[in-house]
Motif scaffolding. Structure first.
Motif, PDB file in Angstrom:
ATOM      1  N   PHE A  44     -48.392 -17.802  75.195  1.00 19.58           N
ATOM      2  CA  PHE A  44     -47.016 -17.910  74.741  1.00 19.58           C
ATOM      3  C   PHE A  44     -46.096 -17.458  75.877  1.00 19.58           C
ATOM      4  CE2 PHE A  44     -49.575 -17.345  70.973  1.00 19.58           C
ATOM      5  CZ  PHE A  44     -49.073 -18.308  70.117  1.00 19.58           C
ATOM      6  N   ILE A  45     -44.915 -18.066  75.962  1.00 22.65           N
ATOM      7  CA  ILE A  45     -43.966 -17.714  77.014  1.00 22.65           C
ATOM      8  C   ILE A  45     -42.748 -17.023  76.406  1.00 22.65           C
ATOM      9  CG2 ILE A  45     -42.813 -19.979  76.963  1.00 22.65           C
ATOM     10  CD1 ILE A  45     -42.568 -19.619  80.066  1.00 22.65           C
ATOM     11  N   ASN A  46     -42.282 -15.983  77.080  1.00 22.92           N
ATOM     12  CA  ASN A  46     -41.043 -15.313  76.670  1.00 22.92           C
ATOM     13  C   ASN A  46     -39.882 -16.101  77.254  1.00 22.92           C
ATOM     14  OD1 ASN A  46     -42.254 -13.185  75.240  1.00 22.92           O
ATOM     15  ND2 ASN A  46     -42.607 -12.058  77.117  1.00 22.92           N
ATOM     16  N   ILE A  72     -35.035  -7.160  76.217  1.00 21.91           N
ATOM     17  CA  ILE A  72     -36.089  -7.358  75.228  1.00 21.91           C
ATOM     18  C   ILE A  72     -36.460  -8.834  75.298  1.00 21.91           C
ATOM     19  CG2 ILE A  72     -36.797  -7.179  72.820  1.00 21.91           C
ATOM     20  CD1 ILE A  72     -34.527  -5.150  72.434  1.00 21.91           C
ATOM     21  N   PRO A  73     -37.662  -9.140  75.835  1.00 19.37           N
ATOM     22  CA  PRO A  73     -38.086 -10.544  75.915  1.00 19.37           C
ATOM     23  C   PRO A  73     -38.672 -11.017  74.587  1.00 19.37           C
ATOM     24  CG  PRO A  73     -39.649  -9.132  77.074  1.00 19.37           C
ATOM     25  CD  PRO A  73     -38.588  -8.238  76.520  1.00 19.37           C
ATOM     26  N   TYR A  74     -38.367 -12.251  74.224  1.00 20.20           N
ATOM     27  CA  TYR A  74     -38.875 -12.866  73.000  1.00 20.20           C
ATOM     28  C   TYR A  74     -39.467 -14.235  73.324  1.00 20.20           C
ATOM     29  CZ  TYR A  74     -36.011  -9.515  70.400  1.00 20.20           C
ATOM     30  OH  TYR A  74     -35.460  -8.373  69.897  1.00 20.20           O
ATOM     31  N   SER A  75     -40.382 -14.650  72.513  1.00 15.63           N
ATOM     32  CA  SER A  75     -40.909 -15.999  72.582  1.00 15.63           C
ATOM     33  C   SER A  75     -40.370 -16.749  71.372  1.00 15.63           C
ATOM     34  CB  SER A  75     -42.445 -15.972  72.556  1.00 15.63           C
ATOM     35  OG  SER A  75     -42.947 -17.274  72.632  1.00 15.63           O
ATOM     36  N   VAL A  76     -39.607 -17.813  71.629  1.00 15.93           N
ATOM     37  CA  VAL A  76     -38.944 -18.555  70.552  1.00 15.93           C
ATOM     38  C   VAL A  76     -39.226 -20.041  70.707  1.00 15.93           C
ATOM     39  CG1 VAL A  76     -36.733 -19.117  69.472  1.00 15.93           C
ATOM     40  CG2 VAL A  76     -37.078 -16.853  70.476  1.00 15.93           C
ATOM     41  N   ASN A  77     -39.789 -20.648  69.681  1.00 17.63           N
ATOM     42  CA  ASN A  77     -39.986 -22.096  69.670  1.00 17.63           C
ATOM     43  C   ASN A  77     -38.670 -22.718  69.209  1.00 17.63           C
ATOM     44  OD1 ASN A  77     -41.079 -24.615  69.743  1.00 17.63           O
ATOM     45  ND2 ASN A  77     -42.267 -24.387  67.887  1.00 17.63           N
ATOM     46  N   HIS A  78     -37.795 -23.004  70.172  1.00 19.22           N
ATOM     47  CA  HIS A  78     -36.457 -23.509  69.853  1.00 19.22           C
ATOM     48  C   HIS A  78     -36.530 -24.849  69.128  1.00 19.22           C
ATOM     49  CE1 HIS A  78     -33.995 -20.526  71.774  1.00 19.22           C
ATOM     50  NE2 HIS A  78     -34.752 -20.591  72.859  1.00 19.22           N
ATOM     51  N   GLU A  79     -35.632 -25.009  68.185  1.00 20.48           N
ATOM     52  CA  GLU A  79     -35.495 -26.271  67.456  1.00 20.48           C
ATOM     53  C   GLU A  79     -34.147 -26.872  67.819  1.00 20.48           C
ATOM     54  OE1 GLU A  79     -36.194 -25.794  63.254  1.00 20.48           O
ATOM     55  OE2 GLU A  79     -37.747 -24.311  63.621  1.00 20.48           O
ATOM     56  N   TYR A  80     -34.113 -28.181  67.968  1.00 16.82           N
ATOM     57  CA  TYR A  80     -32.886 -28.866  68.340  1.00 16.82           C
ATOM     58  C   TYR A  80     -32.910 -30.275  67.773  1.00 16.82           C
ATOM     59  CZ  TYR A  80     -36.195 -30.320  71.923  1.00 16.82           C
ATOM     60  OH  TYR A  80     -37.301 -30.785  72.565  1.00 16.82           O
ATOM     61  N   LEU A  81     -31.741 -30.888  67.735  1.00 19.54           N
ATOM     62  CA  LEU A  81     -31.631 -32.257  67.241  1.00 19.54           C
ATOM     63  C   LEU A  81     -32.164 -33.224  68.280  1.00 19.54           C
ATOM     64  CD1 LEU A  81     -28.038 -32.022  65.754  1.00 19.54           C
ATOM     65  CD2 LEU A  81     -30.205 -31.896  64.514  1.00 19.54           C
ATOM     66  N   GLU A 112     -48.901 -28.790  77.575  1.00 17.33           N
ATOM     67  CA  GLU A 112     -48.413 -29.803  78.526  1.00 17.33           C
ATOM     68  C   GLU A 112     -47.300 -30.668  77.948  1.00 17.33           C
ATOM     69  OE1 GLU A 112     -51.232 -32.108  80.736  1.00 17.33           O
ATOM     70  OE2 GLU A 112     -52.694 -30.479  80.648  1.00 17.33           O
ATOM     71  N   ASP A 113     -47.379 -30.989  76.673  1.00 22.02           N
ATOM     72  CA  ASP A 113     -46.415 -31.903  76.075  1.00 22.02           C
ATOM     73  C   ASP A 113     -45.198 -31.196  75.487  1.00 22.02           C
ATOM     74  OD1 ASP A 113     -47.928 -30.695  74.091  1.00 22.02           O
ATOM     75  OD2 ASP A 113     -47.814 -32.426  72.750  1.00 22.02           O
ATOM     76  N   LYS A 114     -45.098 -29.878  75.637  1.00 14.93           N
ATOM     77  CA  LYS A 114     -44.003 -29.114  75.039  1.00 14.93           C
ATOM     78  C   LYS A 114     -42.884 -28.885  76.045  1.00 14.93           C
ATOM     79  CE  LYS A 114     -45.456 -27.233  70.962  1.00 14.93           C
ATOM     80  NZ  LYS A 114     -44.772 -26.705  69.862  1.00 14.93           N
ATOM     81  N   LYS A 115     -41.647 -29.087  75.590  1.00 19.82           N
ATOM     82  CA  LYS A 115     -40.477 -28.775  76.397  1.00 19.82           C
ATOM     83  C   LYS A 115     -40.143 -27.305  76.124  1.00 19.82           C
ATOM     84  CE  LYS A 115     -37.246 -31.905  77.149  1.00 19.82           C
ATOM     85  NZ  LYS A 115     -36.083 -32.799  76.984  1.00 19.82           N
ATOM     86  N   VAL A 116     -39.882 -26.529  77.175  1.00 25.11           N
ATOM     87  CA  VAL A 116     -39.534 -25.119  77.019  1.00 25.11           C
ATOM     88  C   VAL A 116     -38.060 -24.941  77.359  1.00 25.11           C
ATOM     89  CG1 VAL A 116     -39.987 -22.750  77.765  1.00 25.11           C
ATOM     90  CG2 VAL A 116     -41.873 -24.391  77.602  1.00 25.11           C
ATOM     91  N   ILE A 117     -37.307 -24.375  76.427  1.00 21.47           N
ATOM     92  CA  ILE A 117     -35.886 -24.115  76.620  1.00 21.47           C
ATOM     93  C   ILE A 117     -35.713 -22.617  76.793  1.00 21.47           C
ATOM     94  CG2 ILE A 117     -33.608 -24.241  75.559  1.00 21.47           C
ATOM     95  CD1 ILE A 117     -34.670 -26.709  74.025  1.00 21.47           C
TER      96      ILE A 117
END
Length: 153
Positions: A44-46, A72-81, A112-117
């Protein structure tokens, strides 16, 4: 990582659940773990950082000095339109407060197929004279110490 010659203090929660602040030159960019109920570990990435700048205002000179800097680093699976476009609001960000809704967020795993924001938010907290003196004492100890020094919570 430093701000105005003040080293960053990173909040870390141990396996026992106790949170401590550790003074260091940076922060962990990620971790290895698993989703709740799964035994399969992933990376997981912060990708979200919460910065807290603690300052003291001198009443005599009206000058402000930074006496503490926390991340404080967090790992968040961002959701977007969909489709993603620059400048669009993230669903996982509160547009009013400009902060992440961490309670409903799941961590961002690396694939590999995930975009990280990457995102951040910040807060500023004024320290009273006693707190400022304590933080400045810790800073002077840190500057004379090695790479990492425990400063408590």
């Amino acid at each position: 990582m430093m701000l105005d010659n003040v080293p960053v203090s990173v909040h870390h929660r141990g396996r026992d659940g106790i949170q401590t602040a550790i003074c260091m030159h940076g922060f962990h960019v990620g971790f290895m773990g698993s989703y709740f109920g799964s035994n399969y570990e992933k990376y997981f990435i912060n990708n979200h950082l919460h910065f807290k700048v603690i300052y003291h205002k001198d009443v005599k000179t009206n000058a402000e000095h930074i006496v503490g800097f926390e991340v404080i680093p967090y790992s968040v699976n961002h959701e977007y339109l969909l489709p993603w476009e620059e400048g669009k609001s993230l669903i996982t960000c509160n547009s009013r407060t400009k902060q992440i809704d961490l309670a409903s967020s799941i961590p961002q795993n690396l694939a590999e197929d995930k975009k990280v924001i990457f995102t951040y938010d910040d807060t500023f907290q004024e320290a009273d004279a006693t707190q400022a003196l304590t933080l400045m004492s810790v800073l002077s100890l840190y500057r004379g110490a090695s790479d990492t020094a425990l400063i408590g919570t």
